[in-house]
Design a protein around this motif. Sequence first.
Motif, short mmCIF file in Angstrom:
data_model
loop_
_atom_site.label_atom_id
_atom_site.label_comp_id
_atom_site.label_asym_id
_atom_site.label_seq_id
_atom_site.Cartn_x
_atom_site.Cartn_y
_atom_site.Cartn_z
N SER A 68 -1.56 -4.57 -5.50
CA SER A 68 -1.19 -5.71 -6.25
C SER A 68 -0.51 -6.52 -5.75
O SER A 68 0.04 -7.63 -6.46
CB SER A 68 -2.22 -4.96 -7.51
OG SER A 68 -4.11 -4.27 -7.24
N LEU A 69 1.27 -5.42 -6.04
CA LEU A 69 2.56 -5.74 -6.13
C LEU A 69 1.96 -6.53 -5.01
O LEU A 69 3.22 -7.62 -4.99
CB LEU A 69 2.88 -4.23 -5.91
CG LEU A 69 4.35 -4.32 -6.01
CD1 LEU A 69 4.64 -5.51 -7.35
CD2 LEU A 69 5.12 -3.14 -6.07
N ALA A 70 1.55 -6.50 -3.45
CA ALA A 70 2.39 -6.91 -2.34
C ALA A 70 1.76 -8.75 -2.47
O ALA A 70 2.31 -9.67 -1.85
CB ALA A 70 1.31 -6.52 -1.02
N LEU A 71 0.89 -8.63 -3.14
CA LEU A 71 0.34 -9.87 -2.93
C LEU A 71 0.44 -10.42 -4.65
O LEU A 71 -0.13 -11.63 -4.07
CB LEU A 71 -1.85 -9.44 -2.97
CG LEU A 71 -2.88 -8.73 -2.59
CD1 LEU A 71 -3.82 -9.09 -2.60
CD2 LEU A 71 -2.42 -9.84 -0.82
N LYS A 72 1.51 -10.30 -5.05
CA LYS A 72 1.95 -10.94 -6.38
C LYS A 72 2.61 -12.57 -5.89
O LYS A 72 2.20 -13.63 -6.78
CB LYS A 72 3.29 -10.36 -6.88
CG LYS A 72 3.35 -10.92 -8.13
CD LYS A 72 2.50 -10.80 -9.40
CE LYS A 72 2.94 -10.96 -10.73
NZ LYS A 72 2.66 -10.83 -11.70
N ALA A 105 6.61 -3.51 -0.94
CA ALA A 105 5.18 -3.41 -0.83
C ALA A 105 4.74 -4.05 0.41
O ALA A 105 3.79 -3.44 0.94
CB ALA A 105 4.38 -3.67 -2.21
N GLN A 106 4.85 -4.80 0.95
CA GLN A 106 4.92 -5.84 1.59
C GLN A 106 4.72 -5.72 2.73
O GLN A 106 4.56 -5.60 3.36
CB GLN A 106 5.56 -7.15 1.38
CG GLN A 106 4.48 -7.70 0.57
CD GLN A 106 4.95 -9.33 0.36
OE1 GLN A 106 6.40 -9.94 0.60
NE2 GLN A 106 4.23 -9.81 -0.57
N GLN A 107 6.41 -4.75 3.11
CA GLN A 107 7.17 -3.86 4.21
C GLN A 107 5.95 -2.99 4.41
O GLN A 107 5.64 -3.10 5.58
CB GLN A 107 8.00 -3.33 4.15
CG GLN A 107 8.83 -3.85 5.72
CD GLN A 107 8.32 -4.30 6.73
OE1 GLN A 107 9.17 -5.85 6.32
NE2 GLN A 107 8.34 -4.31 7.54
N ARG A 108 5.43 -2.45 3.84
CA ARG A 108 4.25 -0.83 3.96
C ARG A 108 3.47 -1.09 4.71
O ARG A 108 2.84 -0.57 5.21
CB ARG A 108 4.85 -0.33 2.73
CG ARG A 108 5.99 0.95 2.53
CD ARG A 108 5.73 1.72 0.81
NE ARG A 108 5.81 1.13 -0.20
CZ ARG A 108 6.38 0.53 -1.18
NH1 ARG A 108 7.65 0.55 -0.99
NH2 ARG A 108 5.75 -0.03 -2.13
N ILE A 109 2.97 -2.61 3.93
CA ILE A 109 1.30 -3.01 4.13
C ILE A 109 1.80 -3.46 6.04
O ILE A 109 0.53 -3.48 6.76
CB ILE A 109 0.94 -4.10 3.73
CG1 ILE A 109 0.44 -3.05 2.20
CG2 ILE A 109 -0.28 -4.62 4.55
CD1 ILE A 109 -0.09 -3.63 1.24
N VAL A 110 2.95 -4.50 6.24
CA VAL A 110 2.61 -4.34 7.81
C VAL A 110 3.39 -3.71 8.46
O VAL A 110 2.98 -3.65 9.66
CB VAL A 110 4.64 -5.62 7.41
CG1 VAL A 110 4.50 -6.25 9.14
CG2 VAL A 110 3.93 -7.02 6.67
N ASP A 111 4.01 -1.92 7.95
CA ASP A 111 3.78 -1.36 9.41
C ASP A 111 2.91 -0.59 8.99
O ASP A 111 2.54 -0.05 10.32
CB ASP A 111 5.49 -0.72 7.82
CG ASP A 111 6.21 -1.01 7.82
OD1 ASP A 111 7.18 -1.20 8.82
OD2 ASP A 111 6.87 -0.15 6.84
N ILE A 112 2.05 -0.17 7.75
CA ILE A 112 0.62 -0.10 8.54
C ILE A 112 -0.34 -0.64 9.84
O ILE A 112 -0.57 -0.66 10.62
CB ILE A 112 0.10 -0.36 7.23
CG1 ILE A 112 0.38 0.79 6.75
CG2 ILE A 112 -1.58 -0.09 7.70
CD1 ILE A 112 -0.41 1.35 5.00
N VAL A 113 -0.52 -2.37 9.47
CA VAL A 113 -0.58 -2.92 10.25
C VAL A 113 -0.58 -3.45 11.75
O VAL A 113 -1.10 -2.82 12.88
CB VAL A 113 -0.39 -4.95 9.70
CG1 VAL A 113 -0.84 -5.78 10.87
CG2 VAL A 113 -0.73 -5.46 8.64
#
Length: 344
Positions: free
Chosen positions: A270-274, A314-322
């Motif tokens: 939710s935070l990353a998609l803000k 938050a976005q960077q953490r998701i990018v790291d997962i990708v």
Amino acid sequence: MFKSIKPTDTIDDLSGVRKAAVLLLALDGEASGMVLKTMPTQAVEEVTRELASIGSVPPRLRDEVVTEFYNLAVSQSWAVEGGLENARMLLANSLSKEDADAIMQRISHQVRKTPFAFLQKAESSNLLTFIQDEHPQTIALIVSHLQYAKASEILGGLPTAKQIEVVKRVANMEQTNPEVISEVEKGLEARLANMLNQSFEKLGGINSVAEMLNLTDRTTEKSIMEGLEADDPDLVEEIRRLMFVFEDINLVDDKGIQAVLKEVENDELSLALKTASQDLQDKIFRNMSERAATLIAEDMEFMGPVRVSDVEAAQQRIVDIVRRLEDAGEIIISGRGGDKDLVV
């Protein structure tokens, strides 16, 4: 330890690897990426290290390197040189003067360069500073020949009163005498020469490496990054962060999106998609259950103001997962070479 180029350096002070790096910086990103693909892995690693540490390149030195490369290429090749003059000579030897002149007139018209094309090389901020004091009619003539993105940046930086004047003139602009365009173009090109050369000094560094590697195939990119990581893991991490950003998740296929979502908590998503684009939000929601998508959308709506730094984290953490899933071969990112390994 790599050293940056000094303003006093001459072409004789540069090693072959450093000359290659300077030459790549003089090319656009796509051309540089194609050149890297043809080079042996070890050579690519050496040149990439130079690219990341080279710093600013004086225009004089850049031109000398390009000239040296050109002279070497010409001296080692009997390839026929193109251009209008060669076409004119070829036609003169094959046709009557009347027929040759008629064909050349049509060809010249077709290949005539776009007016003000040289301005595309200039930084928008520098260009704006230079032309903002020009007459609105001159600015209108210039922006009408620029790409829409650059023209909008120039227009947005003008004072409101001048914006209105320029827009009115562009809207009412009809056919302009080619001689007038040519005269304005020549004057600007001469006056902007120093500014355009200065824009080349901004080339180089990690951004350039990231852009080039983005255009190479996945195998080449992985080989280069692995070679660099042994010497400078921090540099590799910086390059990776520039190569793939949160919005690039749009390039992941639906199956990959679903794999990523399994590892992301709802509050983090939710935070990353803000601040995400509507296209990316839609793609994420399509790969969730309707109930989960509704919950995320409601969380975003009622979240209230948040720090930009928190969103970016938050976005960077998701990018790291990708990136981790891509390295493991569990997801595919379009345009990064993984699709070539598919079995159909």
